[in-house]
Design an enzyme around this catalytic site. Structure first.
Site, PDB file in Angstrom:
ATOM      1  N   HIS A  37      -8.800   8.999  52.655  1.00  0.00           N
ATOM      2  CA  HIS A  37      -8.258   9.157  51.302  1.00  0.00           C
ATOM      3  C   HIS A  37      -9.218   8.567  50.275  1.00  0.00           C
ATOM      4  O   HIS A  37      -9.359   7.347  50.162  1.00  0.00           O
ATOM      5  CB  HIS A  37      -6.876   8.509  51.158  1.00  0.00           C
ATOM      6  CG  HIS A  37      -6.295   8.726  49.794  1.00  0.00           C
ATOM      7  ND1 HIS A  37      -5.549   9.838  49.475  1.00  0.00           N
ATOM      8  CD2 HIS A  37      -6.418   8.006  48.649  1.00  0.00           C
ATOM      9  CE1 HIS A  37      -5.217   9.775  48.189  1.00  0.00           C
ATOM     10  NE2 HIS A  37      -5.731   8.682  47.671  1.00  0.00           N
ATOM     11  N   ASN A  89     -12.412  19.019  40.561  1.00  0.00           N
ATOM     12  CA  ASN A  89     -11.811  18.474  39.344  1.00  0.00           C
ATOM     13  C   ASN A  89     -11.591  16.978  39.548  1.00  0.00           C
ATOM     14  O   ASN A  89     -11.140  16.543  40.606  1.00  0.00           O
ATOM     15  CB  ASN A  89     -10.483  19.182  39.054  1.00  0.00           C
ATOM     16  CG  ASN A  89     -10.691  20.645  38.746  1.00  0.00           C
ATOM     17  OD1 ASN A  89     -11.622  21.006  38.021  1.00  0.00           O
ATOM     18  ND2 ASN A  89      -9.857  21.506  39.301  1.00  0.00           N
ATOM     19  N   ASP A 128      -6.278  27.460  49.938  1.00  0.00           N
ATOM     20  CA  ASP A 128      -5.457  27.025  48.811  1.00  0.00           C
ATOM     21  C   ASP A 128      -4.176  27.846  48.770  1.00  0.00           C
ATOM     22  O   ASP A 128      -4.189  29.062  49.000  1.00  0.00           O
ATOM     23  CB  ASP A 128      -6.240  27.193  47.499  1.00  0.00           C
ATOM     24  CG  ASP A 128      -5.621  26.412  46.357  1.00  0.00           C
ATOM     25  OD1 ASP A 128      -6.230  25.430  45.911  1.00  0.00           O
ATOM     26  OD2 ASP A 128      -4.519  26.802  45.904  1.00  0.00           O
ATOM     27  N   HIS A 180      -6.484  13.447  45.771  1.00  0.00           N
ATOM     28  CA  HIS A 180      -7.247  13.239  47.015  1.00  0.00           C
ATOM     29  C   HIS A 180      -8.449  14.155  46.868  1.00  0.00           C
ATOM     30  O   HIS A 180      -8.284  15.382  46.720  1.00  0.00           O
ATOM     31  CB  HIS A 180      -6.364  13.623  48.219  1.00  0.00           C
ATOM     32  CG  HIS A 180      -7.009  13.454  49.569  1.00  0.00           C
ATOM     33  ND1 HIS A 180      -6.420  12.742  50.593  1.00  0.00           N
ATOM     34  CD2 HIS A 180      -8.179  13.929  50.076  1.00  0.00           C
ATOM     35  CE1 HIS A 180      -7.191  12.776  51.670  1.00  0.00           C
ATOM     36  NE2 HIS A 180      -8.271  13.509  51.381  1.00  0.00           N
ATOM     37  N   CYS A 189      -3.089  14.015  52.357  1.00  0.00           N
ATOM     38  CA  CYS A 189      -2.988  13.170  53.554  1.00  0.00           C
ATOM     39  C   CYS A 189      -1.882  13.706  54.471  1.00  0.00           C
ATOM     40  O   CYS A 189      -2.018  13.671  55.703  1.00  0.00           O
ATOM     41  CB  CYS A 189      -2.743  11.716  53.181  1.00  0.00           C
ATOM     42  SG  CYS A 189      -4.227  10.850  52.605  1.00  0.00           S
ATOM     43  N   HIS A 194     -13.118  22.745  45.833  1.00  0.00           N
ATOM     44  CA  HIS A 194     -12.698  24.145  45.863  1.00  0.00           C
ATOM     45  C   HIS A 194     -13.922  24.997  46.204  1.00  0.00           C
ATOM     46  O   HIS A 194     -14.988  24.820  45.594  1.00  0.00           O
ATOM     47  CB  HIS A 194     -12.204  24.593  44.485  1.00  0.00           C
ATOM     48  CG  HIS A 194     -11.004  23.871  43.963  1.00  0.00           C
ATOM     49  ND1 HIS A 194      -9.732  24.406  44.008  1.00  0.00           N
ATOM     50  CD2 HIS A 194     -10.868  22.665  43.358  1.00  0.00           C
ATOM     51  CE1 HIS A 194      -8.877  23.556  43.452  1.00  0.00           C
ATOM     52  NE2 HIS A 194      -9.539  22.496  43.041  1.00  0.00           N
ATOM     53  N   THR A 197      -4.828  17.900  39.942  1.00  0.00           N
ATOM     54  CA  THR A 197      -3.379  17.793  40.198  1.00  0.00           C
ATOM     55  C   THR A 197      -3.072  17.089  41.510  1.00  0.00           C
ATOM     56  O   THR A 197      -1.962  16.599  41.686  1.00  0.00           O
ATOM     57  CB  THR A 197      -2.717  19.189  40.208  1.00  0.00           C
ATOM     58  OG1 THR A 197      -3.336  19.993  41.214  1.00  0.00           O
ATOM     59  CG2 THR A 197      -2.845  19.865  38.857  1.00  0.00           C
ATOM     60  N   CYS A 243       0.575  10.937  49.563  1.00  0.00           N
ATOM     61  CA  CYS A 243      -0.475  11.880  49.149  1.00  0.00           C
ATOM     62  C   CYS A 243      -0.287  13.215  49.871  1.00  0.00           C
ATOM     63  O   CYS A 243      -0.243  13.271  51.107  1.00  0.00           O
ATOM     64  CB  CYS A 243      -1.850  11.296  49.458  1.00  0.00           C
ATOM     65  SG  CYS A 243      -3.189  12.488  49.273  1.00  0.00           S
ATOM     66  N   HIS A 275     -11.174  16.729  46.668  1.00  0.00           N
ATOM     67  CA  HIS A 275     -11.255  18.046  47.310  1.00  0.00           C
ATOM     68  C   HIS A 275     -12.276  18.894  46.586  1.00  0.00           C
ATOM     69  O   HIS A 275     -12.470  18.773  45.375  1.00  0.00           O
ATOM     70  CB  HIS A 275      -9.895  18.742  47.358  1.00  0.00           C
ATOM     71  CG  HIS A 275      -9.178  18.797  46.044  1.00  0.00           C
ATOM     72  ND1 HIS A 275      -8.511  17.717  45.513  1.00  0.00           N
ATOM     73  CD2 HIS A 275      -9.021  19.807  45.152  1.00  0.00           C
ATOM     74  CE1 HIS A 275      -7.972  18.062  44.354  1.00  0.00           C
ATOM     75  NE2 HIS A 275      -8.282  19.313  44.098  1.00  0.00           N
TER      76      HIS A 275
END
Ligand code: 5GP
Ligand code: ZN
Length: 113
Positions: A46, A86, A30, A97, A7, A101, A94, A4, A99
């Protein structure tokens, strides 16, 4: 998870520009910013995506939201900002894991999809 990307960022195996870190949450810039401020807030555990939030891990997710507020203050996003997560292929996730934004620093389009 050994394969990952996030990770690996948590483990320091892939470099990142960190803006906040504690025992359970990391926030970093990002690599392909979509706004003047574009930060990713992630749990160090994770978790694949928001579809895997459960009573067992929801306190950690709440802490991620606290970190969202901390980084928004750090970045002086006084005009506002957007938090996006997302989830799965249809949403264009994409990196698998979880996240969040954090986008800001300019007026953002109201488009949701
Ligand atoms: P997603 O498309 O899954 O919602 O978001 C993944 C995000 O991770 C994208 O905005 C992408 O630019 C970012 N990203 C992908 N690889 C890296 C990387 O190696 N470092 C950093 N800092 N961000 C990355
Ligand atoms: Zn991971």
């Amino acid at each position: 998870m050994s394969d990952c990307l996030f990770c690996k960022i948590i483990a320091g195996e892939i470099p990142s520009t960190k803006v906040y870190e504690d025992e359970t949450v990391l926030a970093f810039r990002d690599i392909a910013p979509q706004a003047p401020t574009h930060i990713l807030v992630i749990p160090k555990a994770h978790i694949k995506d928001a579809g895997e939030i459960t009573p067992e891990n929801s306190a950690l997710i709440a802490h991620c939201m606290e970190v969202v507020a901390i980084v928004a203050k750090q970045e002086n996003l006084t005009g506002g900002f957007r938090v996006v997560s997302n989830c799965g292929a249809d949403a264009g996730q994409t990196v698998n894991h979880l996240h969040f934004h954090v986008l800001g620093g300019r007026e953002l389009s109201l488009q949701m999809a």
